[in-house]
Write a protein that holds these residues in place. Structure first.
Motif, PDB file in Angstrom:
ATOM      1  N   ARG A 132       0.829  -1.215   0.000  1.00 16.08           N
ATOM      2  CA  ARG A 132       0.000   0.000   0.000  1.00 16.08           C
ATOM      3  C   ARG A 132       0.860   1.261   0.000  1.00 16.08           C
ATOM      4  O   ARG A 132       0.369   2.342  -0.316  1.00 16.08           O
ATOM      5  CB  ARG A 132      -0.909   0.015   1.240  1.00 16.08           C
ATOM      6  N   ARG A 133       2.149   1.140   0.365  1.00 16.15           N
ATOM      7  CA  ARG A 133       2.918   2.359   0.684  1.00 16.15           C
ATOM      8  C   ARG A 133       3.039   3.325  -0.498  1.00 16.15           C
ATOM      9  O   ARG A 133       3.115   4.534  -0.302  1.00 16.15           O
ATOM     10  CB  ARG A 133       4.300   1.990   1.237  1.00 16.15           C
ATOM     11  N   ALA A 134       3.007   2.801  -1.736  1.00 15.95           N
ATOM     12  CA  ALA A 134       3.072   3.688  -2.907  1.00 15.95           C
ATOM     13  C   ALA A 134       1.787   4.506  -3.018  1.00 15.95           C
ATOM     14  O   ALA A 134       1.759   5.566  -3.649  1.00 15.95           O
ATOM     15  CB  ALA A 134       3.295   2.872  -4.174  1.00 15.95           C
ATOM     16  N   GLN A 135       0.701   4.006  -2.408  1.00 18.54           N
ATOM     17  CA  GLN A 135      -0.595   4.713  -2.448  1.00 18.54           C
ATOM     18  C   GLN A 135      -0.913   5.357  -1.095  1.00 18.54           C
ATOM     19  O   GLN A 135      -2.072   5.623  -0.786  1.00 18.54           O
ATOM     20  CB  GLN A 135      -1.736   3.747  -2.818  1.00 18.54           C
ATOM     21  N   GLU A 165      -0.209  12.836  -8.113  1.00 23.75           N
ATOM     22  CA  GLU A 165      -1.023  13.451  -9.172  1.00 23.75           C
ATOM     23  C   GLU A 165      -2.507  13.170  -8.955  1.00 23.75           C
ATOM     24  O   GLU A 165      -3.348  14.062  -9.065  1.00 23.75           O
ATOM     25  CB  GLU A 165      -0.568  12.981 -10.564  1.00 23.75           C
ATOM     26  N   ALA A 166      -2.842  11.909  -8.642  1.00 23.95           N
ATOM     27  CA  ALA A 166      -4.254  11.538  -8.445  1.00 23.95           C
ATOM     28  C   ALA A 166      -4.831  12.287  -7.235  1.00 23.95           C
ATOM     29  O   ALA A 166      -5.988  12.715  -7.253  1.00 23.95           O
ATOM     30  CB  ALA A 166      -4.371  10.031  -8.240  1.00 23.95           C
ATOM     31  N   THR A 167      -4.019  12.462  -6.197  1.00 24.74           N
ATOM     32  CA  THR A 167      -4.499  13.152  -4.989  1.00 24.74           C
ATOM     33  C   THR A 167      -4.698  14.635  -5.264  1.00 24.74           C
ATOM     34  O   THR A 167      -5.714  15.222  -4.878  1.00 24.74           O
ATOM     35  CB  THR A 167      -3.503  12.931  -3.827  1.00 24.74           C
ATOM     36  N   MET A 171      -8.197  16.724  -4.949  1.00 23.18           N
ATOM     37  CA  MET A 171      -8.343  17.946  -4.158  1.00 23.18           C
ATOM     38  C   MET A 171      -8.953  19.059  -5.028  1.00 23.18           C
ATOM     39  O   MET A 171      -9.862  19.762  -4.601  1.00 23.18           O
ATOM     40  CB  MET A 171      -6.985  18.401  -3.585  1.00 23.18           C
ATOM     41  N   ALA A 172      -8.453  19.185  -6.254  1.00 22.38           N
ATOM     42  CA  ALA A 172      -8.995  20.210  -7.155  1.00 22.38           C
ATOM     43  C   ALA A 172     -10.468  19.927  -7.446  1.00 22.38           C
ATOM     44  O   ALA A 172     -11.293  20.838  -7.481  1.00 22.38           O
ATOM     45  CB  ALA A 172      -8.178  20.250  -8.447  1.00 22.38           C
ATOM     46  N   ALA A 173     -10.817  18.646  -7.598  1.00 25.41           N
ATOM     47  CA  ALA A 173     -12.195  18.279  -7.941  1.00 25.41           C
ATOM     48  C   ALA A 173     -13.181  18.563  -6.800  1.00 25.41           C
ATOM     49  O   ALA A 173     -14.369  18.734  -7.041  1.00 25.41           O
ATOM     50  CB  ALA A 173     -12.256  16.801  -8.345  1.00 25.41           C
TER      51      ALA A 173
END
Ligand SMILES: NC(=O)c1ccc[n+]([C@@H]2O[C@H](COP(=O)([O-])OP(=O)(O)OC[C@H]3O[C@@H](n4cnc5c(N)ncnc54)[C@H](O)[C@@H]3O)[C@@H](O)[C@H]2O)c1
Length: 281
Positions: A132-135, A165-167, A171-173
């Motif tokens: 999980r650590r990469a996520q 990038e996904a996070t 946050m922007a969304a």
């Protein structure tokens, strides 16, 4: 993006983090220790949304977002969530337990974020499985979450660039503005804030100006929405002292808490929950 998200901890921060995701259209699973705590969180959110609608700060249909928040007392209830935020007590032992339980329940590839303010992200990553650590990432929100737009996004040692990038996109969304910050004590905002607070207390110690006048100076001279003494009362001087002690350990002299702040905390003049503070009787 309307996938289901999870929030662990329904206190001051967690309940409003749940709210901002729900307002953005996400079904949310909000978790706390007891149904009573969850009911209290829902009641508080209804109050916050009601007031915000009345003041024109949220749209008239905002109360409907509360129906998108489901509650549970088992952290494994986050199993269907692609993005989970942990906001339980600032205690590594408590966080370790909750993070491990959520990690085990979550699907491979789902992102687990922590809202810690002082514990290194890489230290917390040790409590989830290696896969999980990469996520695993930090998302540091500011109170009140429904009004404050900034989120510090903090990758730990193992966090994958795709997770950052996904996070940031999430946050922007949800209407937040992310800034990416290294995993250092105090991240960026608390380092800036406490330098100001320490100097503000020093000004009072030296008799240069009163707390009232320093607050006025920051509001009218620097354009701050709130002065440092009002802010210490709102967040409590004890929490401010704790943050400064952590940063003093990390960075030395420039974050040494002022003797007057220590004395006031020892005397119980902390502000918060009806206690007297710098500006509150
Ligand atoms: N208060 C702030 O301004 C602020 C700002 C940024 C970040 N933070 C961080 O956010 C986190 C939460 O802070 P808060 O101010 O919301 O605290 P809080 O005390 O208001 O809420 C914490 C909640 O976590 C729940 N909880 C505790 N153990 C749990 C468990 N095992 N399972 C599920 N729920 C559990 C508690 O019942 C409580 O409702 C902390 O890490 C804090 O450092 C706080």
């Amino acid at each position: 993006m309307t996938d289901t998200v999870g929030v662990l901890g329904a206190g001051l921060m967690g309940r409003e983090i749940a709210l901002v995701f729900a307002l953005a259209g996400h079904p949310v699973i909000l978790i706390d220790l007891t149904q009573d705590a969850l009911d209290a969180a829902r009641a508080r959110l209804a109050e916050i949304v009601g007031k915000a609608v009345a003041r024109g700060l949220m749209p008239a249909d905002a109360p409907a977002a509360l129906d998108r928040i489901a509650t549970a007392t088992d952290p494994a209830a986050v199993a269907p969530c692609a993005f989970v935020t942990e906001a339980v007590y600032e205690d590594e032992g408590v966080k370790a337990q909750v993070l491990a339980a959520a990690d085990t329940a979550m699907a491979p590839g789902a992102i687990l974020a922590t809202n810690t303010s002082t514990i290194p992200i890489t230290a917390l990553a040790a409590h989830v499985r290696a896969e999980r650590r990469a996520q695993f990432i930090g998302t540091h929100y500011f109170s009140p979450v429904s009004r404050m737009r900034l989120v510090e996004v903090i990758p730990g040692h193992f966090t994958a660039p795709a997770t950052v990038e996904a996070t940031r996109a999430r946050m922007a969304a949800i209407g937040k503005t992310p800034v990416t910050v290294k995993d250092v004590p105090g991240f960026a905002v608390n380092r800036l804030l406490h330098v100001l607070m320490i100097e503000a207390v020093r000004l009072v110690e030296e008799g240069v100006a009163t707390p009232e006048d320093i607050d006025i100076a920051c509001r009218l001279g620097l354009g701050h929405p709130m002065g440092p003494f009002e802010l210490m009362d709102a967040t409590t001087s004890s929490l401010c002292l704790q943050a400064q002690e952590i940063m003093f350990d990390a960075y030395g002299e420039r974050f040494r808490p002022r003797p007057l702040l220590k004395a006031r905390v020892r005397a119980g003049l902390t502000g918060g929950r009806g206690r007297p503070g710098w500006r509150t009787a």
